[in-house]
Design an enzyme around this catalytic site. Structure first.
Site, short mmCIF file in Angstrom:
data_model
loop_
_atom_site.label_atom_id
_atom_site.label_comp_id
_atom_site.label_asym_id
_atom_site.label_seq_id
_atom_site.Cartn_x
_atom_site.Cartn_y
_atom_site.Cartn_z
N LYS A 115 0.76 -1.30 0.02
CA LYS A 115 0.06 -0.15 -0.11
C LYS A 115 0.81 1.47 -0.11
O LYS A 115 0.26 2.13 -0.71
CB LYS A 115 -0.89 -0.03 1.21
N LYS A 197 -3.45 -10.73 -7.35
CA LYS A 197 -4.91 -11.03 -6.80
C LYS A 197 -5.58 -10.10 -7.30
O LYS A 197 -5.57 -8.72 -7.54
CB LYS A 197 -4.25 -10.94 -5.01
N LYS A 200 -9.81 -4.63 -5.80
CA LYS A 200 -11.02 -3.21 -6.10
C LYS A 200 -9.79 -2.10 -6.59
O LYS A 200 -10.53 -1.54 -7.14
CB LYS A 200 -11.69 -3.05 -4.78
P1 TYM Z 1 -10.72 -6.01 2.52
O1 TYM Z 1 -11.66 -4.92 2.56
O2 TYM Z 1 -9.51 -5.64 1.69
O3 TYM Z 1 -11.30 -7.50 1.80
C1 TYM Z 1 -12.16 -7.95 2.52
C2 TYM Z 1 -12.25 -9.39 2.65
O4 TYM Z 1 -12.08 -9.83 1.15
C3 TYM Z 1 -10.93 -10.74 0.97
N1 TYM Z 1 -10.58 -10.56 -0.21
C4 TYM Z 1 -10.22 -11.68 -0.99
N2 TYM Z 1 -10.28 -13.01 -1.04
C5 TYM Z 1 -9.95 -13.86 -1.92
N3 TYM Z 1 -9.37 -13.41 -3.11
C6 TYM Z 1 -9.17 -11.78 -3.43
N4 TYM Z 1 -8.69 -11.55 -4.53
C7 TYM Z 1 -9.62 -11.15 -2.27
N5 TYM Z 1 -9.56 -9.79 -2.19
C8 TYM Z 1 -10.08 -9.35 -0.82
C9 TYM Z 1 -9.95 -10.21 2.16
O5 TYM Z 1 -9.07 -11.47 2.55
C10 TYM Z 1 -11.09 -10.04 3.20
O6 TYM Z 1 -11.35 -10.93 4.09
N6 TYM Z 1 -8.28 -5.75 6.72
C11 TYM Z 1 -9.33 -6.26 6.14
C12 TYM Z 1 -10.48 -5.72 6.79
C13 TYM Z 1 -10.69 -6.01 8.19
C14 TYM Z 1 -11.02 -7.13 8.79
C15 TYM Z 1 -10.77 -6.70 10.47
C16 TYM Z 1 -11.31 -8.48 8.54
C17 TYM Z 1 -10.60 -4.79 9.26
N7 TYM Z 1 -10.65 -5.58 10.48
C18 TYM Z 1 -11.31 -7.78 11.39
C19 TYM Z 1 -11.42 -9.33 9.54
C20 TYM Z 1 -11.42 -9.19 10.84
C21 TYM Z 1 -9.37 -5.66 4.73
O7 TYM Z 1 -8.84 -4.77 4.55
O8 TYM Z 1 -10.05 -6.45 3.89
#
Ligand code: TYM
Length: 334
Positions: A115, A197, A200
């Site tokens: 990032k 990967k 978004k």
């Molecule tokens: P975020 O918002 O980037 O993504 C949300 C969830 O989607 C999963 N994900 C994927 N899984 C498979 N293939 C992909 N290409 C892919 N892109 C995204 C992510 O692994 C995630 O599960 N830090 C976290 C948000 C967060 C969180 C938490 C999650 C904040 N606090 C506490 C769990 C528990 C995040 O940025 O996810």
């Protein structure tokens, strides 16, 4: 444990357009697990501001995300679906845990490195301590399980380390959480570059299927997906594009990889890609219909938000009170 059930915690950032990766890596598993556990699903808006947001757009996206959780099939009466920023205990515990996290640990986080490279004009301290706030999210609710995609594994590990360190000093304060990764779709790759990967924030919109993409867009993106020069639909390391499509196809259709390989034996990539698009659309279309209905119902959504905020606050504050006592903060006079 809450109501004799183990606790599950997860959430997504309210930024950008959610992708099929978010759905298959996280949301889909939440749907299969939510009956069995006491669940908390956050709209992670505090995390979202580590990257600059346009306020009006951000507010809309956060509400859309909350509605999407419900549209995907999560019952907001059985599950606590809420905004992270509505529960101030997250920020408070985040600060406390900052003081129990080493810079050496944070320096190793690959997402911070990625990032910072992407937002070189705004490498803020929030981006750096992002995993500590995530640890606070999880530990506040004494979560046993955290269903996420593979890209969050390192954050889960640091959460466990922080919790164990804290418990070693103060006794049994936090439940040590375990990550839960689905068998399929835990790492969905870009349709244009299967070594990356699906994300978004990818500039190439053809690399990602967005959850709000319409039927024709999904077909077009699948047709354009990168494959290879032979024509065999087979799951293999040396066929990353085809393997990624197979993973998407099986995750959306419920079929096994072997079944899918057999189904497309002797058929070309063209036919396969159309079947992938159809499987994806069969998941997205019902969600769109539900979303359109829910997002218009202001009164219903506001009611859900209020009720679940209260529920989240109740459990979060319970843990925070315990932490404050253990650390030695003076009681707040009542
Ligand atoms: P975020 O918002 O980037 O993504 C949300 C969830 O989607 C999963 N994900 C994927 N899984 C498979 N293939 C992909 N290409 C892919 N892109 C995204 C992510 O692994 C995630 O599960 N830090 C976290 C948000 C967060 C969180 C938490 C999650 C904040 N606090 C506490 C769990 C528990 C995040 O940025 O996810």
């Amino acid at each position: 444990m809450i109501n004799d059930k183990k606790v599950l915690y997860s959430g997504m950032q309210a930024t950008g357009n959610l992708t099929l990766g978010n759905y298959l890596g996280a949301l889909k598993n939440w749907l299969t697990l939510n009956e069995e556990y006491e669940c908390f699903f956050g709209v992670m808006d505090l995390h979202s501001i580590t990257v600059r947001q346009d306020p009006a757009e951000f507010r809309k996206r956060a509400r859309n995300l909350l509605a999407l959780y419900i549209a995907a099939g999560l019952d907001p009466v059985k599950n606590c679906i809420y905004y992270q920023s509505h529960v101030s205990a997250h920020a408070e515990l985040g600060w406390i845990l900052d003081c129990f996290t080493y810079m050496g640990e944070l320096n190793r986080m690959t997402q911070f490195k990625d990032k910072s490279a992407k937002h070189s004009d705004n490498i803020n301290a929030g981006l750096y301590t992002y995993p500590v706030l995530m640890a606070a999210d999880i530990l506040l609710y004494q979560a046993d399980y955290v269903p996420v995609g593979k890209d969050q594994q390192q954050h889960l590990e640091i959460t466990r380390d922080i919790a164990q360190r804290f418990n070693a000093i103060y006794g049994d304060v936090f439940t040590i959480p375990e990550g839960y990764y689905g068998k399929k779709g835990a790492k969905v790759m870009s349709l244009q570059d299967p070594s990356k990967k699906m994300s978004k924030s990818d500039e190439n919109v053809n690399g990602s299927i967005y959850l709000m993409d319409d039927v024709d867009t999904v077909v077009r993106k699948c047709k354009r997906a990168v494959t290879d020069s032979d024509s065999e639909v087979r799951y293999s390391e040396d066929k990353p594009g085809v393997s990624n499509l197979l993973e998407i196809y099986t995750a959306c259709s419920g079929k096994s990889i072997e079944e899918a390989e057999k189904e497309f034996d002797g058929k070309g990539y063209g036919e396969f890609k159309l079947a992938v698009a159809e499987a994806v659309n069969s998941v997205l279309e019902p969600m769109h219909k539900e979303f359109d209905r829910i997002i218009k119902d202001k009164e219903y959504l506001d009611g859900i938000i209020k009720e679940n905020d209260d529920k989240a606050r109740y459990f979060a504050n319970k843990t925070l009170r315990k932490v404050r006592k253990k650390v030695g903060f003076t009681d707040i006079p009542r």
